[in-house]
Design a protein around this motif. Structure first.
Motif, PDB file in Angstrom:
ATOM      1  N   GLU A   1      39.470   0.133  49.608  1.00  0.00           N
ATOM      2  CA  GLU A   1      39.648  -0.068  51.217  1.00  0.00           C
ATOM      3  C   GLU A   1      39.366   1.158  51.985  1.00  0.00           C
ATOM      4  O   GLU A   1      39.421   1.236  53.135  1.00  0.00           O
ATOM      5  CB  GLU A   1      41.067  -0.656  51.604  1.00  0.00           C
ATOM      6  CG  GLU A   1      41.419  -1.939  51.042  1.00  0.00           C
ATOM      7  CD  GLU A   1      42.962  -2.306  51.248  1.00  0.00           C
ATOM      8  OE1 GLU A   1      43.696  -1.595  51.908  1.00  0.00           O
ATOM      9  OE2 GLU A   1      43.303  -3.379  50.574  1.00  0.00           O
ATOM     10  N   LEU A   2      39.020   2.129  51.450  1.00  0.00           N
ATOM     11  CA  LEU A   2      38.662   3.440  51.733  1.00  0.00           C
ATOM     12  C   LEU A   2      37.415   3.396  52.641  1.00  0.00           C
ATOM     13  O   LEU A   2      36.580   3.070  51.883  1.00  0.00           O
ATOM     14  CB  LEU A   2      38.723   4.585  50.970  1.00  0.00           C
ATOM     15  CG  LEU A   2      39.955   4.942  50.220  1.00  0.00           C
ATOM     16  CD1 LEU A   2      39.784   6.222  49.261  1.00  0.00           C
ATOM     17  CD2 LEU A   2      40.915   5.399  51.349  1.00  0.00           C
ATOM     18  N   GLU A   3      37.192   3.930  54.028  1.00  0.00           N
ATOM     19  CA  GLU A   3      35.857   3.748  54.506  1.00  0.00           C
ATOM     20  C   GLU A   3      35.172   5.260  54.375  1.00  0.00           C
ATOM     21  O   GLU A   3      35.354   6.030  55.429  1.00  0.00           O
ATOM     22  CB  GLU A   3      36.233   3.527  56.113  1.00  0.00           C
ATOM     23  CG  GLU A   3      36.743   2.138  56.422  1.00  0.00           C
ATOM     24  CD  GLU A   3      36.051   0.906  56.123  1.00  0.00           C
ATOM     25  OE1 GLU A   3      34.645   1.294  56.251  1.00  0.00           O
ATOM     26  OE2 GLU A   3      36.514  -0.200  55.808  1.00  0.00           O
ATOM     27  N   LEU A   4      34.742   5.402  53.363  1.00  0.00           N
ATOM     28  CA  LEU A   4      34.214   6.773  52.936  1.00  0.00           C
ATOM     29  C   LEU A   4      32.759   6.464  53.431  1.00  0.00           C
ATOM     30  O   LEU A   4      32.162   5.705  52.972  1.00  0.00           O
ATOM     31  CB  LEU A   4      34.269   7.311  51.694  1.00  0.00           C
ATOM     32  CG  LEU A   4      36.018   7.304  51.222  1.00  0.00           C
ATOM     33  CD1 LEU A   4      35.990   7.939  49.737  1.00  0.00           C
ATOM     34  CD2 LEU A   4      36.647   8.262  52.162  1.00  0.00           C
ATOM     35  N   SER A   5      31.996   7.688  53.694  1.00  0.00           N
ATOM     36  CA  SER A   5      30.591   7.677  53.738  1.00  0.00           C
ATOM     37  C   SER A   5      29.966   7.790  52.081  1.00  0.00           C
ATOM     38  O   SER A   5      30.751   8.422  51.442  1.00  0.00           O
ATOM     39  CB  SER A   5      30.283   8.935  54.551  1.00  0.00           C
ATOM     40  OG  SER A   5      30.244  10.046  53.787  1.00  0.00           O
ATOM     41  N   ASP A   6      28.892   7.666  51.988  1.00  0.00           N
ATOM     42  CA  ASP A   6      28.169   7.501  50.699  1.00  0.00           C
ATOM     43  C   ASP A   6      28.228   9.079  50.501  1.00  0.00           C
ATOM     44  O   ASP A   6      28.429   9.436  48.997  1.00  0.00           O
ATOM     45  CB  ASP A   6      26.805   7.186  50.705  1.00  0.00           C
ATOM     46  CG  ASP A   6      26.867   5.534  50.820  1.00  0.00           C
ATOM     47  OD1 ASP A   6      27.889   4.903  50.560  1.00  0.00           O
ATOM     48  OD2 ASP A   6      25.546   4.983  50.932  1.00  0.00           O
ATOM     49  N   PHE A   7      28.101   9.867  51.231  1.00  0.00           N
ATOM     50  CA  PHE A   7      27.755  11.368  51.227  1.00  0.00           C
ATOM     51  C   PHE A   7      29.190  11.935  50.526  1.00  0.00           C
ATOM     52  O   PHE A   7      29.303  12.670  49.574  1.00  0.00           O
ATOM     53  CB  PHE A   7      27.365  12.186  52.381  1.00  0.00           C
ATOM     54  CG  PHE A   7      27.583  13.732  52.271  1.00  0.00           C
ATOM     55  CD1 PHE A   7      26.667  14.191  51.609  1.00  0.00           C
ATOM     56  CD2 PHE A   7      28.502  14.348  52.965  1.00  0.00           C
ATOM     57  CE1 PHE A   7      26.395  15.730  51.409  1.00  0.00           C
ATOM     58  CE2 PHE A   7      28.527  15.948  52.758  1.00  0.00           C
ATOM     59  CZ  PHE A   7      27.588  16.583  51.955  1.00  0.00           C
ATOM     60  N   GLN A   8      30.298  11.574  51.264  1.00  0.00           N
ATOM     61  CA  GLN A   8      31.709  11.956  50.487  1.00  0.00           C
ATOM     62  C   GLN A   8      31.844  11.482  49.216  1.00  0.00           C
ATOM     63  O   GLN A   8      32.296  12.071  48.354  1.00  0.00           O
ATOM     64  CB  GLN A   8      32.879  11.444  51.658  1.00  0.00           C
ATOM     65  CG  GLN A   8      34.027  11.838  51.114  1.00  0.00           C
ATOM     66  CD  GLN A   8      35.126  11.857  52.175  1.00  0.00           C
ATOM     67  OE1 GLN A   8      34.859  11.638  53.272  1.00  0.00           O
ATOM     68  NE2 GLN A   8      36.284  11.861  51.721  1.00  0.00           N
ATOM     69  N   LEU A   9      31.216  10.217  48.768  1.00  0.00           N
ATOM     70  CA  LEU A   9      31.450   9.615  47.495  1.00  0.00           C
ATOM     71  C   LEU A   9      30.888  10.503  46.402  1.00  0.00           C
ATOM     72  O   LEU A   9      31.200  10.932  45.221  1.00  0.00           O
ATOM     73  CB  LEU A   9      31.087   8.127  47.376  1.00  0.00           C
ATOM     74  CG  LEU A   9      32.118   7.261  47.621  1.00  0.00           C
ATOM     75  CD1 LEU A   9      31.599   5.833  47.890  1.00  0.00           C
ATOM     76  CD2 LEU A   9      33.180   6.807  46.773  1.00  0.00           C
ATOM     77  N   VAL A  10      29.606  11.058  46.852  1.00  0.00           N
ATOM     78  CA  VAL A  10      28.837  11.582  45.846  1.00  0.00           C
ATOM     79  C   VAL A  10      29.298  12.952  45.824  1.00  0.00           C
ATOM     80  O   VAL A  10      29.443  13.449  44.569  1.00  0.00           O
ATOM     81  CB  VAL A  10      27.094  11.836  46.690  1.00  0.00           C
ATOM     82  CG1 VAL A  10      26.267  12.854  45.924  1.00  0.00           C
ATOM     83  CG2 VAL A  10      26.531  10.361  46.639  1.00  0.00           C
ATOM     84  N   ILE A  11      29.775  13.484  46.950  1.00  0.00           N
ATOM     85  CA  ILE A  11      30.411  14.924  46.637  1.00  0.00           C
ATOM     86  C   ILE A  11      31.625  14.884  45.688  1.00  0.00           C
ATOM     87  O   ILE A  11      31.850  15.439  44.673  1.00  0.00           O
ATOM     88  CB  ILE A  11      30.793  15.764  47.897  1.00  0.00           C
ATOM     89  CG1 ILE A  11      29.553  15.903  48.923  1.00  0.00           C
ATOM     90  CG2 ILE A  11      31.462  16.883  47.785  1.00  0.00           C
ATOM     91  CD1 ILE A  11      28.545  16.595  48.187  1.00  0.00           C
ATOM     92  N   ALA A  12      32.619  13.840  45.968  1.00  0.00           N
ATOM     93  CA  ALA A  12      33.704  13.530  45.005  1.00  0.00           C
ATOM     94  C   ALA A  12      33.190  13.165  43.521  1.00  0.00           C
ATOM     95  O   ALA A  12      33.741  14.007  42.702  1.00  0.00           O
ATOM     96  CB  ALA A  12      34.519  12.427  45.758  1.00  0.00           C
TER      97      ALA A  12
END
Lengths: 138, 146
Positions: free
Chosen positions: A75-86
């Motif tokens: 349910e987290l509204e994360l940007s793709d960018f944030q997911l990649v960095i994570a």
């Protein structure tokens, strides 16, 4: 969910039991980051069991998807960018630090390994600070 | 299939079910645990209970195998023996924690969540494997004490 902690405890016991089967039968730590990292390194006789373990994990996921699909909700509204960095940080960090939540947090602490206790304290504290400062900022 | 591989399959399967039942495959629950300083959302203690349950069981199993000469289906133990707290352990765990807080996934739950066929865990897992490979390159040029 009021009963969410009982699910957490039951799930935790299942995780502890599965890691115990791995320990008692195969003599190995159930450390997921180590298993993945080893699976992407080809070494005869040491790669197949890792791939089979990961297949088992995925089949478990498929079962959840059928019988309890809400368990896989993100349910987290994360940007793709944030997911990649994570993902980059988790991959790099777990190999550098020789373990993740399963290898250090569960198996290592159970063996009272000082390295694992130190690693677990550090990654939980870093996680707390990361959520506080970065969540929603990227 | 060899006994060891069959065990790997069963353990992987049960481990994923455990993660799902525990709520660990829902990143919002991880963030809810790590978000200690939040004023508007109540703290989610799930991760704590997961660790208590898992460690309680596994610590007993470790005590049980401690005196044994070998595991059931292997001729030797493959357990870590290092004791030293090294820069690599500290820096690596720090970076992992930061990434965990950013994405709400650690490796096991992310792989399990691939089965939702949602693009979020897929992006995460792909990047995670790239991160693992990047570390190898880094380690070649800038080795840090492991």
């Amino acid at each position: 969910m009021a009963l969410s902690w009982t699910y957490a405890l039951i799930g935790g016991v299942m995780i502890g039991l599965s890691a115990s089967v791995m320990l008692i039968a195969n003599g190995r730590i159930t450390g997921i980051s180590g298993i993945i990292n080893g699976a992407v390194t080809y070494k005869k006789s040491d790669t197949l069991w890792r791939l089979i373990f990961l297949l088992g994990l995925f089949l478990g996921g498929l079962t959840l998807n059928i019988v309890y699909p809400a368990s896989l909700n993100n349910e987290l509204e994360l940007s793709d960018f944030q997911l990649v960095i994570a993902g980059l940080l988790v991959g790099f960090g777990t190999v550098m630090g020789a373990g993740c939540t399963s290898g250090h947090g569960v198996c290592g602490i159970s063996r009272l390994s000082t390295r694992s206790i130190v690693a677990t304290v550090i990654f939980i504290l870093a996680g707390v600070l990361s959520v506080h400062f970065f969540q929603g900022a990227l | 299939m060899s006994k060891n591989n069959l065990i790997a399959l069963i353990v992987g399967y049960l481990f994923a079910l455990g993660l799902g039942i525990a709520g660990m495959t829902q990143p919002q629950k991880i963030i809810g645990f790590l978000d200690l300083f939040s004023e508007h959302v109540s703290w989610d203690p799930s991760l704590l209970f997961v660790m208590i349950g898992a460690i309680a069981v596994h610590a007993l199993s470790y005590q049980y195998v401690k005196g044994k000469t070998s595991p059931l289906f292997s001729s030797e133990w493959y357990l870590p023996t290092k004791k030293e707290i090294t820069p690599s352990l500290i820096i690596g765990s720090l970076l992992f924690g930061i990434g965990w807080g950013l994405g709400g996934y650690c490796p096991g739950p992310a792989l399990t969540a691939l089965a939702s066929f949602d693009k979020k865990p897929a992006i995460f897992v792909f990047s995670m494997v790239v991160g693992m490979l990047l570390y190898r390159g880094f380690d070649k040029f800038f080795p840090v004490k492991k």
